[in-house]
Design a protein around this motif. Structure first.
Motif, PDB file in Angstrom:
ATOM      1  N   GLN A 284    -110.633 -32.635 -21.112  1.00 36.38           N
ATOM      2  CA  GLN A 284    -111.118 -33.416 -19.988  1.00 36.38           C
ATOM      3  C   GLN A 284    -109.935 -33.972 -19.212  1.00 36.38           C
ATOM      4  O   GLN A 284    -108.903 -34.304 -19.781  1.00 36.38           O
ATOM      5  N   ALA A 285    -110.100 -34.107 -17.870  1.00 41.45           N
ATOM      6  CA  ALA A 285    -109.095 -34.696 -16.979  1.00 41.45           C
ATOM      7  C   ALA A 285    -109.654 -35.988 -16.409  1.00 41.45           C
ATOM      8  O   ALA A 285    -110.761 -35.986 -15.845  1.00 41.45           O
ATOM      9  N   ASN A 286    -108.900 -37.106 -16.534  1.00 42.04           N
ATOM     10  CA  ASN A 286    -109.338 -38.425 -16.062  1.00 42.04           C
ATOM     11  C   ASN A 286    -108.237 -39.045 -15.220  1.00 42.04           C
ATOM     12  O   ASN A 286    -107.045 -38.839 -15.467  1.00 42.04           O
ATOM     13  N   ILE A 287    -108.628 -39.858 -14.235  1.00 43.97           N
ATOM     14  CA  ILE A 287    -107.674 -40.538 -13.357  1.00 43.97           C
ATOM     15  C   ILE A 287    -108.043 -41.998 -13.267  1.00 43.97           C
ATOM     16  O   ILE A 287    -109.224 -42.365 -13.294  1.00 43.97           O
ATOM     17  N   ALA A 288    -107.024 -42.863 -13.187  1.00 44.12           N
ATOM     18  CA  ALA A 288    -107.244 -44.304 -13.096  1.00 44.12           C
ATOM     19  C   ALA A 288    -106.037 -44.936 -12.460  1.00 44.12           C
ATOM     20  O   ALA A 288    -104.915 -44.426 -12.573  1.00 44.12           O
ATOM     21  N   ALA A 289    -106.254 -46.071 -11.745  1.00 43.09           N
ATOM     22  CA  ALA A 289    -105.191 -46.833 -11.101  1.00 43.09           C
ATOM     23  C   ALA A 289    -105.073 -48.172 -11.798  1.00 43.09           C
ATOM     24  O   ALA A 289    -106.083 -48.796 -12.158  1.00 43.09           O
ATOM     25  N   VAL A 290    -103.834 -48.634 -11.983  1.00 42.77           N
ATOM     26  CA  VAL A 290    -103.627 -49.946 -12.599  1.00 42.77           C
ATOM     27  C   VAL A 290    -104.238 -51.029 -11.723  1.00 42.77           C
ATOM     28  O   VAL A 290    -104.878 -51.970 -12.211  1.00 42.77           O
ATOM     29  N   GLU A 291    -104.038 -50.905 -10.420  1.00 44.55           N
ATOM     30  CA  GLU A 291    -104.634 -51.842  -9.447  1.00 44.55           C
ATOM     31  C   GLU A 291    -104.992 -51.052  -8.213  1.00 44.55           C
ATOM     32  O   GLU A 291    -104.117 -50.433  -7.591  1.00 44.55           O
ATOM     33  N   SER A 292    -106.308 -51.060  -7.853  1.00 41.29           N
ATOM     34  CA  SER A 292    -106.764 -50.227  -6.731  1.00 41.29           C
ATOM     35  C   SER A 292    -106.735 -50.952  -5.413  1.00 41.29           C
ATOM     36  O   SER A 292    -106.783 -50.314  -4.355  1.00 41.29           O
ATOM     37  N   SER A 293    -106.674 -52.283  -5.396  1.00 40.83           N
ATOM     38  CA  SER A 293    -106.583 -53.045  -4.158  1.00 40.83           C
ATOM     39  C   SER A 293    -105.355 -53.923  -4.257  1.00 40.83           C
ATOM     40  O   SER A 293    -105.286 -54.820  -5.106  1.00 40.83           O
ATOM     41  N   LEU A 294    -104.392 -53.707  -3.373  1.00 38.34           N
ATOM     42  CA  LEU A 294    -103.129 -54.430  -3.468  1.00 38.34           C
ATOM     43  C   LEU A 294    -102.536 -54.638  -2.100  1.00 38.34           C
ATOM     44  O   LEU A 294    -102.946 -54.011  -1.114  1.00 38.34           O
ATOM     45  N   VAL A 295    -101.542 -55.546  -2.062  1.00 35.79           N
ATOM     46  CA  VAL A 295    -100.890 -55.923  -0.814  1.00 35.79           C
ATOM     47  C   VAL A 295     -99.690 -55.025  -0.589  1.00 35.79           C
ATOM     48  O   VAL A 295     -99.059 -54.544  -1.540  1.00 35.79           O
ATOM     49  N   GLU A 296     -99.384 -54.835   0.650  1.00 34.84           N
ATOM     50  CA  GLU A 296     -98.231 -54.013   1.035  1.00 34.84           C
ATOM     51  C   GLU A 296     -96.972 -54.540   0.352  1.00 34.84           C
ATOM     52  O   GLU A 296     -96.708 -55.726   0.283  1.00 34.84           O
ATOM     53  N   GLY A 297     -96.210 -53.597  -0.215  1.00 33.67           N
ATOM     54  CA  GLY A 297     -94.987 -53.958  -0.907  1.00 33.67           C
ATOM     55  C   GLY A 297     -95.151 -54.057  -2.415  1.00 33.67           C
ATOM     56  O   GLY A 297     -94.159 -54.083  -3.141  1.00 33.67           O
ATOM     57  N   LYS A 298     -96.374 -54.121  -2.879  1.00 37.26           N
ATOM     58  CA  LYS A 298     -96.620 -54.182  -4.321  1.00 37.26           C
ATOM     59  C   LYS A 298     -96.514 -52.779  -4.913  1.00 37.26           C
ATOM     60  O   LYS A 298     -96.681 -51.784  -4.218  1.00 37.26           O
ATOM     61  N   PRO A 299     -96.276 -52.682  -6.230  1.00 32.24           N
ATOM     62  CA  PRO A 299     -96.199 -51.356  -6.848  1.00 32.24           C
ATOM     63  C   PRO A 299     -97.591 -50.780  -7.103  1.00 32.24           C
ATOM     64  O   PRO A 299     -98.522 -51.499  -7.478  1.00 32.24           O
ATOM     65  N   LEU A 300     -97.689 -49.474  -6.909  1.00 35.58           N
ATOM     66  CA  LEU A 300     -98.928 -48.735  -7.153  1.00 35.58           C
ATOM     67  C   LEU A 300     -98.678 -47.724  -8.255  1.00 35.58           C
ATOM     68  O   LEU A 300     -97.707 -46.975  -8.213  1.00 35.58           O
ATOM     69  N   GLN A 301     -99.561 -47.721  -9.287  1.00 30.45           N
ATOM     70  CA  GLN A 301     -99.434 -46.770 -10.389  1.00 30.45           C
ATOM     71  C   GLN A 301    -100.782 -46.119 -10.629  1.00 30.45           C
ATOM     72  O   GLN A 301    -101.783 -46.791 -10.854  1.00 30.45           O
ATOM     73  N   VAL A 302    -100.790 -44.759 -10.579  1.00 27.78           N
ATOM     74  CA  VAL A 302    -101.995 -43.972 -10.826  1.00 27.78           C
ATOM     75  C   VAL A 302    -101.723 -43.104 -12.046  1.00 27.78           C
ATOM     76  O   VAL A 302    -100.726 -42.368 -12.077  1.00 27.78           O
ATOM     77  N   ASN A 303    -102.623 -43.157 -13.063  1.00 24.12           N
ATOM     78  CA  ASN A 303    -102.474 -42.414 -14.304  1.00 24.12           C
ATOM     79  C   ASN A 303    -103.474 -41.274 -14.375  1.00 24.12           C
ATOM     80  O   ASN A 303    -104.667 -41.468 -14.099  1.00 24.12           O
ATOM     81  N   CYS A 304    -102.975 -40.081 -14.736  1.00 25.65           N
ATOM     82  CA  CYS A 304    -103.838 -38.915 -14.958  1.00 25.65           C
ATOM     83  C   CYS A 304    -103.722 -38.551 -16.428  1.00 25.65           C
ATOM     84  O   CYS A 304    -102.641 -38.185 -16.909  1.00 25.65           O
ATOM     85  N   SER A 305    -104.825 -38.667 -17.214  1.00 25.60           N
ATOM     86  CA  SER A 305    -104.800 -38.443 -18.653  1.00 25.60           C
ATOM     87  C   SER A 305    -105.605 -37.203 -19.009  1.00 25.60           C
ATOM     88  O   SER A 305    -106.576 -36.855 -18.341  1.00 25.60           O
TER      89      SER A 305
END
Length: 1026
Positions: A284-305
């Motif tokens: 199975q392939a799954n995707i998730a974001a640590v934080e999906s709503s964030l302010v400009e300049g913040k870090p974005l992390q998306v995980n594919c497991s």
């Protein structure tokens, strides 16, 4: 060594074959074997005669009785074993195996501690005659079994392709040098099945796989030693054939003297039950974001497991999609391919795509932008490896997530706080710049304004990446490590200024914070005022003493108290003790200086203080303790306190100036000399004794100033109407010094100063005579020890006078009592008369003593004549001048030759009568003094020759002009002188022969004693008055 012994044995064997000599060889020892294990010892015989089947007999010599043979087993005599081995031989625990007719092995199935000793292999003879060796010996030592092999038993269920790791703990504590070998075994089916080797590590550290694991050895199966005692078995991908039981076996090896290695212990661990299941190929392939709503300049992390069985042994490829477009691809080998725009951002460190594991893949944007808003997804494909590359087996698409990015606004607030309310010069100034409401990276700059109207100075700044930028005015202070800017956390920046100065570092400090976004920035500032108190402000030093008047040898203390408006214990201080002596040089001199580091510097002007001074120093005070005060310690004292900045390195370098210094008040110490408490018994005494006896005169000390005082005793003799005469002095070191009048050998042997106890002294007088009559007393001196002065005299005191009197004798002698006066010229001979008158008993013996009295002094002994006729002189220089003559019985006259001016005075003799008692002991019966002879010595008359010699001009005239006449007269005078001397010598020899003759009237010798019935001193005084 083993190869040499084997070569020697082979040579002996060959020689034995040549000459028919029997040789018995046994296994070389000493052998070390572990308790509880099976062992063998071989024995061979060669060069024998007779049948090929030889017999062997084994014996042992135990360590407890090395000279006593204990028989173990024999191949020809069943009754050979001793009782202690009979049961073990019958049960087969000990037996002999015949390898060949002339070779045998001794077997011990389970070795015991009592089996240790010296073994002897003996072969009974089959030869026609004895020739060669018939036995050989070797030593066997039994050591404990210390080998340990452990593994936690467990039941594991794995999927085909999963990894397997098992650990085995192996240890030993054998004293001898041994090696270990470790092997892993696999057992399929029941416990009766044959175990197969998986992988083994030999004693020589050689890895060897089992036959079944040969193909997997290089790629999938391995054995590692991961610690001193830990051995790990690793199987990268388990297979169904691995199912079963797995265990570990350890073997301990020791090298025998022959060079071969022998296993002595062996241990197996518990078994691990392993179950292997076949794998499932779906995923199975799954995707998730640590934080999906964030302010400009913040870090974005998306995980594919990826969720799959046996994922570690499968190949996957992951494709990242943004708004349906491919932006990144990671192939099965982990190689990353990015879209051009994302590749540029990754090169700037703004974006990263990584394969964390075979199941987790991450897309990370460190500073998200508004254009990063949208949907994200990932597609996972399982790949199969072929010769031409990878091919897709199956693919799975994950769901999509929506990421919302909002624009940023600055809400930062800045505050500046100080770590201390009161800053003292030398303290560390710590300012905290705290930022709140920041959402983007920050940079900070610190500014200093010393006083109003001045241009602010840039101190230091920190960029967004943490790089520091120093202001031009603070480059040197940063190089001296007096400046530090630190980012405590993401919102707190701390400025630290060490070794602050009251003049340069006061004023206002401003913190300027800049928040940075992608394309804009925001700036906020905040400042605070800082006041720094100088170290010299209200710094005082007070010197106090508990007592200003100190007794001699008493200890005294001085206290130096330091006070300041700041916490004095928090700054480094040094204390210098200074001293101005009352006598001697002017000005204060350094006694001792204590640095902040504890280093002590002694002053050179008063070195005696080093032996008696102790200094203790606390944070705000210093104590000076001086032991055993003396006059040298009297004077004025003061202390000088120096203060350094707390953060300064100057406190470690005395050559550098202190920040502040202050002198204390002056305290004057007076040292009062000690009062002597010496007391001596001053009571006068009278002592009446008989002549020729011994007596003692006591001197008693009743009190001392100190218990450890030392005493010097001087004994004096006080004649009537004369100055005291020193007899003998014993100083505090018990060294004797006799007075001038008592320095002769006779007087030294007569007077003895003794110490009876610690406080009692006595003068012992032997064979007292009339010359000893008078008053005696002692002078006691008390001596104390001082570290500065050494031994010094504290005081002295005279004792009471002891009057020495004589008892009146009942027996009477008739000695001539007529007094005479003689006037003689210098160099003339004078005879002094002493005549015994009246009848005397024929059994009596007589002795005599002559005395001489000088003006203003007592009588002293000149010469003694014993009953045997032996003459004893008081002074050696008088031997040639005193001639004792006895022309008839009862005549004890004394001739004084060559009268000198010093011979003037009063002379008398004492005659003593002796008789034998019933015990044949000579006892004094009577003693009597003669009359006195007063001698006056006149200078010689002047002669012509003396007048000539006394006149240089006349002598010169006689020598120069009538020279011939003078030489003739001189020769004639020399001739007459020689003749006159020879005649004079003959006359002296005749007189000596007559004068030395004494009528002894009996046998034996009796010591002369002294009259005890006449007052010699009073009669001498009467004669002087006449």
């Amino acid at each position: 060594m083993g190869s040499i012994q084997r070569s020697a044995a082979l040579l002996l064997f060959v020689l034995g074959l040549c000459v028919g000599q029997r040789i018995v060889l046994v296994q070389e020892g000493r052998l070390y074997r572990a308790r509880g294990y099976h062992i063998t010892i071989w024995c061979n015989v060669s060069g024998y005669q007779g049948p090929s089947e030889q017999n062997f007999q084994w014996s042992i010599y135990l360590p407890s009785a090395p000279g006593q043979e204990v028989q173990i087993i024999s191949t020809m005599d069943p009754s050979f074993p001793y009782a202690i081995y009979t049961q073990r031989v019958r049960s087969g625990e000990i037996y002999v195996e015949k390898v060949q007719g002339d070779s045998a092995l001794l077997h011990i199935m389970e070795l015991q501690d009592r089996d240790a000793g010296e073994y002897e292999c003996h072969t009974p003879t089959t030869d026609e005659r004895y020739f060669g060796s018939y036995s050989a010996k070797m030593n066997l030592s039994v050591i404990p079994d210390t080998l340990s092999a452990t593994m936690t038993p467990q039941a594991l269920t794995l999927v085909e392709g999963d990894p397997l790791e098992l650990t085995c703990e192996v240890s030993k504590s054998t004293v001898q040098h041994t090696h270990l070998s470790v092997a892993w075994y696999h057992l399929q089916g029941s416990g009766d099945a044959q175990a197969t080797v998986i992988l083994s590590l030999s004693k020589d550290f050689v890895l060897t796989p089992g036959f079944s694991y040969m193909q997997r050895f290089l790629s999938d199966v391995r054995l590692d030693k991961v610690g001193d005692t830990t051995y790990k078995l690793s199987i990268g991908k388990v297979q169904p054939s691995d199912q079963g039981q797995v265990y570990c076996e350890a073997v301990e090896w020791i090298q025998d003297p022959g060079g071969s290695w022998k296993d002595i212990t062996r241990k197996q661990t518990e078994k691990t039950l392993l179950t292997v299941r076949s794998q499932d190929t779906d995923f199975q392939a799954n995707i998730a974001a640590v934080e999906s709503s964030l302010v400009e300049g913040k870090p974005l992390q998306v995980n594919c497991s990826v969720t799959a069985q046996n994922s570690q042994n499968r190949w996957f490829q992951v494709v990242w999609l943004f708004k349906g477009e491919v932006v990144a691809t990671i192939d099965p080998h982990g190689v990353l391919a990015l879209k051009k725009e994302y590749e540029e951002r990754a090169a700037l460190g703004q974006l990263q795509v990584v394969k964390k594991s075979n199941e987790m893949y991450i897309l990370k944007v460190y500073q998200v932008r508004l254009k990063d808003k949208g949907t994200y997804g990932c597609e996972v494909s399982e790949m199969e490896k072929a010769s031409a590359g990878f091919s897709i087996i199956q693919s799975k698409m994950s769901s999509v997530i929506d990421v919302n990015v909002k624009p940023t606004e600055s809400h930062i607030q800045v505050s500046v706080l100080s770590s201390k309310r009161q800053i003292v010069e030398g303290d560390t100034l710590i300012l905290h710049c705290e930022v709140s409401g920041a959402t983007s990276p920050l940079s900070v700059n610190w500014w200093h304004l010393q006083k109003s109207g001045d241009q602010p100075k840039h101190i230091v700044g920190m960029e967004r990446d943490g790089m520091l930028r120093l202001g031009p005015s603070y480059q040197e202070r940063s190089a001296n490590r007096d400046l530090r800017l630190e980012k405590i956390n993401s919102t707190t920046f701390t400025l630290a200024i060490y070794n602050t100065s009251a003049t340069n570092d006061r004023g206002s400090y401003k913190c300027e914070v800049t928040e940075w976004s992608t394309d804009r920035s925001w700036k906020q500032t905040q400042e605070t005022s800082v006041a720094i108190s100088p170290l010299s402000l209200n710094l005082t030093a007070t010197l106090i003493s508990r007592t200003a008047n100190v007794k001699f040898t008493q200890d005294f203390e001085l206290f130096c108290q330091v006070s300041a408006p700041y916490l004095i214990t928090s700054v480094p201080i040094s204390v210098t003790w200074q001293f101005q002596p009352i006598l001697g040089t002017s000005g204060y001199q350094q006694l001792i200086k204590i640095m902040p580091s504890g280093t002590i510097e002694w002053g050179a002007a008063q070195p005696h203080f080093q032996r008696k001074t102790r200094v203790t120093q606390a944070a705000s005070s210093s104590q000076l303790l001086i032991h055993s005060a003396t006059e040298q310690d009297a004077g004025r004292y003061r202390c000088e306190v120096e203060v350094w900045r707390r953060s300064s390195q100057q406190a470690q370098h005395p050559a550098m100036a202190a920040a502040a210094a202050v002198k204390s008040n002056v305290v004057e110490i007076k040292v009062n000399p000690p009062e002597s408490k010496l007391r001596v018994n001053t009571e006068d005494r009278s002592l009446e004794i008989s002549g020729s006896t011994d007596t003692e005169i006591e001197c008693s000390v009743t009190s001392l100033t100190q218990r450890d005082s030392q005493l010097a005793i001087t004994w004096y003799f006080l004649p009537a109407d004369a100055a005291p005469l020193q007899i003998v002095r014993t100083n505090y070191s018990n060294i004797l010094d006799y007075g001038a009048e008592f320095s002769s050998a006779m007087q030294k042997s007569k007077f003895h100063s003794e110490r009876v106890s610690s406080n009692l002294f006595c003068l012992r007088i032997l064979s007292v005579n009339h010359a000893d009559r008078g008053r005696y007393y002692c002078l006691v001196e008390e001596w104390l020890w001082s570290a500065d002065r050494g031994w010094y005299n504290l005081g002295k005191m005279e004792s009471g006078k002891t009057m020495l009197e004589f008892k009146v004798s009942e027996n009477k002698l008739h000695v001539e009592k007529t007094n005479h006066s003689i006037t003689a010229t210098e160099n003339e001979d004078v005879t002094l008369r002493c005549l015994l008158q009246g009848p005397s008993r024929p059994t009596s013996l007589f002795s005599a003593i002559w005395f001489h009295g000088l003006e203003h002094s007592g009588m002293k002994t000149l010469v003694k004549v014993h009953t045997s006729g032996v003459v004893e002189y008081a002074e050696e220089e008088m031997v040639e001048r005193l001639h004792f003559r006895r022309p008839s019985f009862g005549d004890f006259s004394l001739t004084l030759r060559s009268v000198e001016p010093g011979d003037t005075g009063v002379y008398c003799c004492q005659v003593q009568e002796w008789q034998q008692d019933s015990g044949d002991t000579w006892v004094l019966q009577a003693s009597e003094l003669s009359g006195y002879t007063r001698l006056s010595a006149l200078p010689p008359e002047s002669t012509i020759s003396s007048r000539v010699c006394s006149s240089p001009s006349l002598l010169h005239f006689i020598l120069i002009y009538p020279l011939i006449l003078f030489l003739g007269l001189t020769a004639a005078l020399l001739y007459l002188c020689v003749k006159n001397r020879e005649a004079h010598k003959e006359l002296i020899l005749q007189r000596k022969g007559k004068g030395l003759w004494v009528d002894l009237k009996g046998a034996g010798d009796v010591e002369p004693t002294y009259s005890d019935h006449n007052n010699l001193e009073e009669e001498v005084n009467n004669l002087k008055e006449e």
